[in-house]
Design a protein around this motif. Sequence first.
Motif, mmCIF file in Angstrom:
data_model
loop_
_atom_site.group_PDB
_atom_site.id
_atom_site.type_symbol
_atom_site.label_atom_id
_atom_site.label_comp_id
_atom_site.label_asym_id
_atom_site.label_seq_id
_atom_site.Cartn_x
_atom_site.Cartn_y
_atom_site.Cartn_z
ATOM 1 N N TRP A 1 -4.690 -11.247 6.807
ATOM 2 C CA TRP A 1 -4.808 -9.858 6.378
ATOM 3 C C TRP A 1 -5.726 -9.091 7.311
ATOM 4 C CZ3 TRP A 1 -8.906 -7.704 2.798
ATOM 5 C CH2 TRP A 1 -8.639 -6.366 2.479
ATOM 6 N N VAL B 1 1.171 -3.211 3.347
ATOM 7 C CA VAL B 1 -0.276 -3.442 3.262
ATOM 8 C C VAL B 1 -0.668 -3.935 1.870
ATOM 9 C CG1 VAL B 1 -0.772 -1.754 5.070
ATOM 10 C CG2 VAL B 1 -0.770 -1.013 2.682
ATOM 11 N N GLN B 2 0.044 -3.498 0.840
ATOM 12 C CA GLN B 2 -0.254 -4.013 -0.492
ATOM 13 C C GLN B 2 0.150 -5.479 -0.625
ATOM 14 O OE1 GLN B 2 0.256 -1.080 -3.928
ATOM 15 N NE2 GLN B 2 1.497 -0.090 -2.345
ATOM 16 N N GLN C 1 -9.129 -4.742 -3.048
ATOM 17 C CA GLN C 1 -8.313 -3.601 -3.468
ATOM 18 C C GLN C 1 -8.827 -2.294 -2.882
ATOM 19 O OE1 GLN C 1 -5.406 -3.920 -5.219
ATOM 20 N NE2 GLN C 1 -5.189 -1.771 -4.615
ATOM 21 N N GLY D 1 -2.495 -7.402 1.014
ATOM 22 C CA GLY D 1 -3.651 -7.450 0.122
ATOM 23 C C GLY D 1 -3.492 -8.519 -0.939
ATOM 24 N N VAL E 1 -7.438 -2.068 0.569
ATOM 25 C CA VAL E 1 -6.010 -1.757 0.501
ATOM 26 C C VAL E 1 -5.796 -0.292 0.134
ATOM 27 C CG1 VAL E 1 -3.870 -2.235 -0.738
ATOM 28 C CG2 VAL E 1 -5.335 -4.124 -0.028
#
Length: 481
Positions: A279, A193-194, A456, A197, A459
């Motif tokens: 995303w 997931v990062q 962010q 992001g 995320v």
Amino acid sequence: MSFLPGTGRIMSATLILALSSCSMAPAYKPPAMASTASFKEAPGWQPARPADDVAKGEWWKLFADPVLDGLEAKVAASNQNVAAFAAAYAQARAAVRETRASLFPSVDLSAGGTRAGTFGNGTTTIIGSNGTTSSSGSGSRRYSVNLGATWEPDVFGRISSGLRQQKALAQASEGDLLNATLAAQGELASNYVQLRGLDQQKIVYQETIAAYERALKITSNRYDQGQVARVDVLQAQTQLANARATSADIDRQRAAFEHAIAVLIGESPSSFALPAAPWSRAVPDVPGILPGTVLERRPDIAAAERRVAAANQGIGVERAAFFPTFGLTGDIGTQTSRLGSLFTAASSIWSLGVTSALTLLDFGARSARVAQARASFDQAAANYRQTTLTAVQQVEDELAATRVLRTVAEQRSAAATAANRVEQLTQNQYLSGLIVYTDVITAQATALNARQQAIQATVDRQVSAITLVQAIGGAWPTPAP
């Protein structure tokens, strides 16, 4: 075949004692832990019914991302840390089988043949089975076959306590394996997931760089027309160069996450690639549990509790050393000078024996070992309590993070919307000659930062959901009908 006088009674008594062997280990109860009715950070967080696949442990499907699903499927099969824990678990299971074998007799078979003689003109005297003698200068031959058995009856529970200890250690090793698998799955999901992001950050910077390039062109044209000073052009160039540098650094960060994902699924980072993809901003709702359920769900807590049980059986093993050990031995075999008569009744022999051993004086060595075993139990119990407290703390931390980060994400999104509007207005005002270019630079930087922070924040919410799933054990029990 007949037995020595009294041997049958000895064997019968020993067998009865073995079958009724007692355990020297204390009665075991898991260490008590204080529990509460609900979590402080989420008092209304109650058990919910998750999807069937999530109930089976595939919690990452809450994110509804097929790429993530495919990567997670490779963790249990290819992750090398998980493979190491799987090997340790296999070793522990083999140790259980080895200890269990000690409860049964061991049987050995041996065979041999020898020939003996003298040098020179010497002769060898051979005594036959009927008492006759003969001499031979060529030597003598002897053949033998022997079948023997030994058995140590577990009269005072030393072996059975050791077996229960090994079983508990194997169960602890299984908990370690499950915990390592959950940790690898969680780390993979977090990295994924990062990375996604960062893909979104890259898109934002690509759009921003394009906007900055347009702004630089407009400013340069106005400078050529004598409408603005040279400093405006330099400021626009600075803004554009900084954006390009940060965009390049995003590539570095993304590469690090991609490499980490490759290692987690057991592939070489040199040959693994994860293409950019849209995303998903979805943040799954983690089904609730009750505080007491954490003790039943977390594999690290289960492993710690099994080590307490193993340490408790270790006390029984050491206490059994204060009592005597018994052994039974039996042999049946045949010896002859002719290979053809090796298995005749006349050449058969047998033996049967009972042994016992007891240490009378060791100057406190056995007592010291019992004290060590008790201290090991206390240590394992303390580790279990600490593991449990840490688990509850982690759940409380992530519940607080989940609640707060939801508010943070909402506010970041609102800030980004407002900052984008300010950026557009300041550009229009600058073109109208109402403000200086420094105001435009400030508005652009604020808007870009707000867009970054909004991404962010989402995320962070996704990572917090993953961490919360790990904190509660990773899977949900199938609801009862």
